[in-house]
Design a protein around this motif. Structure first.
Motif, PDB file in Angstrom:
ATOM      1  N   UNK A  69       0.836  -1.195   0.000  1.00  0.00           N
ATOM      2  CA  UNK A  69       0.000   0.000   0.000  1.00  0.00           C
ATOM      3  C   UNK A  69       0.875   1.251   0.000  1.00  0.00           C
ATOM      4  N   UNK A  70       0.349   2.307  -0.585  1.00  0.00           N
ATOM      5  CA  UNK A  70       1.090   3.557  -0.658  1.00  0.00           C
ATOM      6  C   UNK A  70       0.807   4.430   0.568  1.00  0.00           C
ATOM      7  N   UNK A  71      -0.404   4.973   0.692  1.00  0.00           N
ATOM      8  CA  UNK A  71      -0.744   5.879   1.786  1.00  0.00           C
ATOM      9  C   UNK A  71      -2.103   5.493   2.358  1.00  0.00           C
ATOM     10  N   UNK A  72      -2.147   5.312   3.665  1.00  0.00           N
ATOM     11  CA  UNK A  72      -3.399   4.979   4.345  1.00  0.00           C
ATOM     12  C   UNK A  72      -3.123   4.134   5.563  1.00  0.00           C
ATOM     13  N   UNK A  73      -4.178   3.774   6.248  1.00  0.00           N
ATOM     14  CA  UNK A  73      -4.056   2.981   7.466  1.00  0.00           C
ATOM     15  C   UNK A  73      -4.541   1.564   7.201  1.00  0.00           C
ATOM     16  N   UNK A  74      -3.916   0.613   7.883  1.00  0.00           N
ATOM     17  CA  UNK A  74      -4.289  -0.793   7.758  1.00  0.00           C
ATOM     18  C   UNK A  74      -4.594  -1.315   9.146  1.00  0.00           C
ATOM     19  N   UNK A  75      -5.747  -1.964   9.273  1.00  0.00           N
ATOM     20  CA  UNK A  75      -6.170  -2.517  10.554  1.00  0.00           C
ATOM     21  C   UNK A  75      -6.558  -3.976  10.347  1.00  0.00           C
ATOM     22  N   UNK A  76      -5.997  -4.865  11.160  1.00  0.00           N
ATOM     23  CA  UNK A  76      -6.288  -6.296  11.055  1.00  0.00           C
ATOM     24  C   UNK A  76      -6.713  -6.792  12.430  1.00  0.00           C
ATOM     25  N   UNK A  77      -7.897  -7.421  12.493  1.00  0.00           N
ATOM     26  CA  UNK A  77      -8.439  -7.966  13.733  1.00  0.00           C
ATOM     27  C   UNK A  77      -8.268  -9.482  13.706  1.00  0.00           C
ATOM     28  N   UNK A  78      -7.595 -10.024  14.721  1.00  0.00           N
ATOM     29  CA  UNK A  78      -7.286 -11.450  14.764  1.00  0.00           C
ATOM     30  C   UNK A  78      -7.904 -12.068  16.017  1.00  0.00           C
ATOM     31  N   UNK A  95       3.140   1.840  14.101  1.00  0.00           N
ATOM     32  CA  UNK A  95       2.583   0.490  14.179  1.00  0.00           C
ATOM     33  C   UNK A  95       2.155   0.201  15.606  1.00  0.00           C
ATOM     34  N   UNK A  96       1.005  -0.428  15.738  1.00  0.00           N
ATOM     35  CA  UNK A  96       0.492  -0.856  17.028  1.00  0.00           C
ATOM     36  C   UNK A  96       0.141  -2.331  16.865  1.00  0.00           C
ATOM     37  N   UNK A  97       1.010  -3.200  17.352  1.00  0.00           N
ATOM     38  CA  UNK A  97       0.858  -4.636  17.130  1.00  0.00           C
ATOM     39  C   UNK A  97       0.752  -5.337  18.480  1.00  0.00           C
ATOM     40  N   UNK A  98      -0.447  -5.870  18.749  1.00  0.00           N
ATOM     41  CA  UNK A  98      -0.724  -6.602  19.985  1.00  0.00           C
ATOM     42  C   UNK A  98      -0.258  -5.836  21.218  1.00  0.00           C
ATOM     43  N   UNK A  99      -0.562  -4.563  21.272  1.00  0.00           N
ATOM     44  CA  UNK A  99      -0.215  -3.760  22.437  1.00  0.00           C
ATOM     45  C   UNK A  99       1.175  -3.156  22.413  1.00  0.00           C
ATOM     46  N   UNK A 125      -0.287 -15.712   8.418  1.00  0.00           N
ATOM     47  CA  UNK A 125       0.953 -15.000   8.116  1.00  0.00           C
ATOM     48  C   UNK A 125       0.557 -13.681   7.472  1.00  0.00           C
ATOM     49  N   UNK A 126       0.985 -12.574   8.092  1.00  0.00           N
ATOM     50  CA  UNK A 126       0.632 -11.230   7.629  1.00  0.00           C
ATOM     51  C   UNK A 126       1.892 -10.551   7.121  1.00  0.00           C
ATOM     52  N   UNK A 127       1.844 -10.104   5.872  1.00  0.00           N
ATOM     53  CA  UNK A 127       2.972  -9.400   5.251  1.00  0.00           C
ATOM     54  C   UNK A 127       2.454  -8.049   4.778  1.00  0.00           C
ATOM     55  N   UNK A 128       3.027  -6.985   5.318  1.00  0.00           N
ATOM     56  CA  UNK A 128       2.573  -5.631   4.981  1.00  0.00           C
ATOM     57  C   UNK A 128       3.771  -4.801   4.536  1.00  0.00           C
ATOM     58  N   UNK A 129       3.640  -4.136   3.400  1.00  0.00           N
ATOM     59  CA  UNK A 129       4.621  -3.162   2.937  1.00  0.00           C
ATOM     60  C   UNK A 129       3.853  -1.881   2.641  1.00  0.00           C
ATOM     61  N   UNK A 130       4.188  -0.804   3.341  1.00  0.00           N
ATOM     62  CA  UNK A 130       3.455   0.449   3.198  1.00  0.00           C
ATOM     63  C   UNK A 130       4.455   1.606   3.121  1.00  0.00           C
ATOM     64  N   UNK A 131       4.120   2.588   2.295  1.00  0.00           N
ATOM     65  CA  UNK A 131       4.980   3.761   2.208  1.00  0.00           C
ATOM     66  C   UNK A 131       4.715   4.682   3.396  1.00  0.00           C
ATOM     67  N   UNK A 133       1.736   5.417   6.546  1.00  0.00           N
ATOM     68  CA  UNK A 133       0.472   5.124   7.198  1.00  0.00           C
ATOM     69  C   UNK A 133       0.671   4.343   8.471  1.00  0.00           C
ATOM     70  N   UNK A 134      -0.424   4.173   9.188  1.00  0.00           N
ATOM     71  CA  UNK A 134      -0.407   3.451  10.445  1.00  0.00           C
ATOM     72  C   UNK A 134      -0.911   2.037  10.232  1.00  0.00           C
ATOM     73  N   UNK A 135      -0.353   1.103  10.995  1.00  0.00           N
ATOM     74  CA  UNK A 135      -0.774  -0.290  10.956  1.00  0.00           C
ATOM     75  C   UNK A 135      -1.148  -0.699  12.364  1.00  0.00           C
ATOM     76  N   UNK A 136      -2.316  -1.341  12.490  1.00  0.00           N
ATOM     77  CA  UNK A 136      -2.739  -1.861  13.773  1.00  0.00           C
ATOM     78  C   UNK A 136      -3.181  -3.310  13.597  1.00  0.00           C
ATOM     79  N   UNK A 137      -2.584  -4.199  14.390  1.00  0.00           N
ATOM     80  CA  UNK A 137      -2.989  -5.601  14.434  1.00  0.00           C
ATOM     81  C   UNK A 137      -3.384  -5.862  15.870  1.00  0.00           C
ATOM     82  N   UNK A 138      -4.652  -6.255  16.074  1.00  0.00           N
ATOM     83  CA  UNK A 138      -5.123  -6.447  17.448  1.00  0.00           C
ATOM     84  C   UNK A 138      -5.980  -7.682  17.576  1.00  0.00           C
ATOM     85  N   UNK A 139      -6.074  -8.176  18.796  1.00  0.00           N
ATOM     86  CA  UNK A 139      -6.900  -9.337  19.115  1.00  0.00           C
ATOM     87  C   UNK A 139      -8.336  -8.866  19.364  1.00  0.00           C
ATOM     88  N   UNK A 140      -9.272  -9.718  18.956  1.00  0.00           N
ATOM     89  CA  UNK A 140     -10.678  -9.408  19.238  1.00  0.00           C
ATOM     90  C   UNK A 140     -11.366 -10.635  19.806  1.00  0.00           C
TER      91      UNK A 140
END
Length: 140
Positions: A69-78, A95-99, A125-131, A133-140
């Motif tokens: 991704x170029x510009x923006x936020x990515x959020x993944x709920x696991x 980046x905010x990954x599991x706290x 398996x999560x692979x993210x390449x971003x120019x 932006x913010x990335x958040x991976x959190x538990x739900x």
């Protein structure tokens, strides 16, 4: 010379459509209803992406999420019962990954893996390449 007929493969299945189309502009998110899992492989330019794994059943194998991704936020709920491996590269962002919070990432790569990732299923398996932006991976 007469061309030979092409053999029909018995290994192919009907074409499956991906969760996301490749959009250069616009936000995208998984549906809020139950859906059948398919690996995610997307790229985009501008906008936010939200992937919620709580509405699907992951295979008893390794599920893959690949985002470029170029510009923006990515959020993944696991979900809590899913093992995770994360490979995140960012030129500018946070980046905010599991706290664990990483502020002011400048041309950095983060690697995370849950303790039982190598031996337990389901796993993703999560692979993210971003120019930028913010990335958040959190538990739900």
């Amino acid at each position: 010379m007469v061309p030979k007929p092409r053999p029909t493969s018995k290994e192919t299945s009907p074409i499956k459509h991906p969760f996301f189309d490749h959009r250069f502009f616009d936000d995208q998110r998984t549906d809020d209803v139950a859906y059948q899992w398919r690996d995610v492989n997307i790229h985009g330019a501008f906008g936010d992406r939200v992937i919620d794994l709580s509405n699907t059943v992951l295979p008893n194998d390794t599920a893959v999420i690949s985002i470029r991704h170029l510009v923006g936020n990515i959020e993944i709920h696991v979900p809590y019962d899913v093992e995770v491996s994360i490979h995140h590269s960012s030129v500018i962002g946070r980046a905010h990954i599991f706290g664990n919070y990483h502020d002011r990432m400048m041309n950095q790569t983060l690697l995370y893996q849950t303790k039982n990732y190598d031996t337990s299923f389901p796993r993703v398996k999560i692979i993210i390449a971003i120019f930028s932006g913010d990335v958040e991976v959190k538990r739900i």
